[in-house]
Scaffold this motif. Structure first.
Motif, PDB file in Angstrom:
ATOM      1  N   THR A   1       0.826  -1.199   0.000  1.00 37.70           N
ATOM      2  CA  THR A   1       0.000   0.000   0.000  1.00 37.70           C
ATOM      3  C   THR A   1       0.865   1.255   0.000  1.00 37.70           C
ATOM      4  O   THR A   1       1.806   1.377   0.776  1.00 37.70           O
ATOM      5  N   LEU A   2       0.505   2.177  -0.888  1.00 36.51           N
ATOM      6  CA  LEU A   2       1.207   3.450  -1.014  1.00 36.51           C
ATOM      7  C   LEU A   2       0.333   4.561  -0.449  1.00 36.51           C
ATOM      8  O   LEU A   2      -0.897   4.532  -0.614  1.00 36.51           O
ATOM      9  N   HIS A   3       0.993   5.515   0.180  1.00 46.08           N
ATOM     10  CA  HIS A   3       0.264   6.634   0.761  1.00 46.08           C
ATOM     11  C   HIS A   3       0.990   7.923   0.383  1.00 46.08           C
ATOM     12  O   HIS A   3       2.218   7.994   0.493  1.00 46.08           O
ATOM     13  N   ALA A   4       0.208   8.930  -0.017  1.00 49.57           N
ATOM     14  CA  ALA A   4       0.773  10.204  -0.456  1.00 49.57           C
ATOM     15  C   ALA A   4       0.442  11.300   0.551  1.00 49.57           C
ATOM     16  O   ALA A   4      -0.453  11.142   1.379  1.00 49.57           O
ATOM     17  N   ARG A   5       1.195  12.399   0.447  1.00 48.38           N
ATOM     18  CA  ARG A   5       0.989  13.567   1.322  1.00 48.38           C
ATOM     19  C   ARG A   5       0.857  13.138   2.785  1.00 48.38           C
ATOM     20  O   ARG A   5      -0.101  13.472   3.477  1.00 48.38           O
ATOM     21  N   VAL A   6       1.827  12.345   3.225  1.00 49.26           N
ATOM     22  CA  VAL A   6       1.758  11.797   4.587  1.00 49.26           C
ATOM     23  C   VAL A   6       2.314  12.809   5.576  1.00 49.26           C
ATOM     24  O   VAL A   6       3.499  13.140   5.541  1.00 49.26           O
ATOM     25  N   THR A   7       1.465  13.299   6.432  1.00 49.68           N
ATOM     26  CA  THR A   7       1.863  14.166   7.536  1.00 49.68           C
ATOM     27  C   THR A   7       2.150  13.282   8.748  1.00 49.68           C
ATOM     28  O   THR A   7       1.762  12.099   8.764  1.00 49.68           O
ATOM     29  N   PRO A   8       2.783  13.807   9.784  1.00 51.20           N
ATOM     30  CA  PRO A   8       2.952  13.005  11.002  1.00 51.20           C
ATOM     31  C   PRO A   8       1.618  12.479  11.545  1.00 51.20           C
ATOM     32  O   PRO A   8       1.527  11.340  11.985  1.00 51.20           O
ATOM     33  N   GLU A   9       0.578  13.293  11.464  1.00 51.55           N
ATOM     34  CA  GLU A   9      -0.729  12.859  11.964  1.00 51.55           C
ATOM     35  C   GLU A   9      -1.282  11.708  11.111  1.00 51.55           C
ATOM     36  O   GLU A   9      -1.808  10.721  11.627  1.00 51.55           O
ATOM     37  N   LYS A  10      -1.135  11.841   9.802  1.00 50.75           N
ATOM     38  CA  LYS A  10      -1.608  10.774   8.914  1.00 50.75           C
ATOM     39  C   LYS A  10      -0.781   9.503   9.132  1.00 50.75           C
ATOM     40  O   LYS A  10      -1.322   8.396   9.134  1.00 50.75           O
ATOM     41  N   PHE A  11       0.520   9.698   9.353  1.00 51.16           N
ATOM     42  CA  PHE A  11       1.393   8.545   9.620  1.00 51.16           C
ATOM     43  C   PHE A  11       0.897   7.796  10.857  1.00 51.16           C
ATOM     44  O   PHE A  11       0.765   6.565  10.851  1.00 51.16           O
ATOM     45  N   ASP A  12       0.609   8.528  11.919  1.00 57.42           N
ATOM     46  CA  ASP A  12       0.150   7.880  13.151  1.00 57.42           C
ATOM     47  C   ASP A  12      -1.155   7.128  12.919  1.00 57.42           C
ATOM     48  O   ASP A  12      -1.359   6.034  13.461  1.00 57.42           O
TER      49      ASP A  12
END
Ligand code: FES
Length: 149
Positions: A128-139
């Motif tokens: 799975t790929l994820h774009a525009r990952v912020t620290p909040e999105k990462f968590d």
């Protein structure tokens, strides 16, 4: 290395040893099959490809992609290539290191996932790929892994 792992390694080497530049495809296939490259594969591959152990070991240690220890329950790649760096991947990678330091997840750098214009990019488990990952999105992504496993 278990007998089953040894059989897998032997069959991969046998299938690819005649290819030109067989070493890299063999290493990729073994890591894909076992999750990492156990130390025992080095002499086996060296003998089969008529290379020195140092040559095989040198290739394994040169490429960051190759893992010499078993991975954790999930492997998390944070893109550290230039375009993602311009979008904040260094801060994201620092956040990821801190967030995952006591977990059983494996954090590894990767150098471009093809999402350069929408970075920082993260890949989880090579699926799975994820774009525009912020620290909040990462968590949130990591939290969702815990719910799935
Ligand atoms: S530079 Fe990160 S996806 Fe290409």
């Amino acid at each position: 290395m278990t007998d089953i792992s040894s059989d897998i390694v032997q069959s991969i080497v046998a299938a690819k040893r005649e290819l030109p530049g067989a070493l890299l495809p063999i290493l990729h296939d073994i890591q894909h099959a076992l999750g990492y490259l156990p130390g025992e594969v080095v002499p086996l591959i060296a003998k089969q490809l008529n290379l020195s152990r140092a040559e095989v070991h040198g290739v394994i240690t040169y490429y960051h992609h190759f893992r010499q220890t078993p991975p954790g329950s999930h492997v998390v790649h944070v893109c550290c290539a230039e375009a993602c760096q311009a979008n904040g991947s260094e801060a994201l990678a620092a956040h990821a290191r801190e967030r995952l330091k006591d977990s059983d997840l494996t954090l590894e750098p990767v150098y471009c996932l093809g999402l350069c214009s929408i970075g920082p990019a993260v890949q989880i488990d090579e699926t799975t790929l994820h774009a525009r990952v912020t620290p909040e999105k990462f968590d949130a992504l990591i939290g969702a892994l815990g719910e799935r496993s």
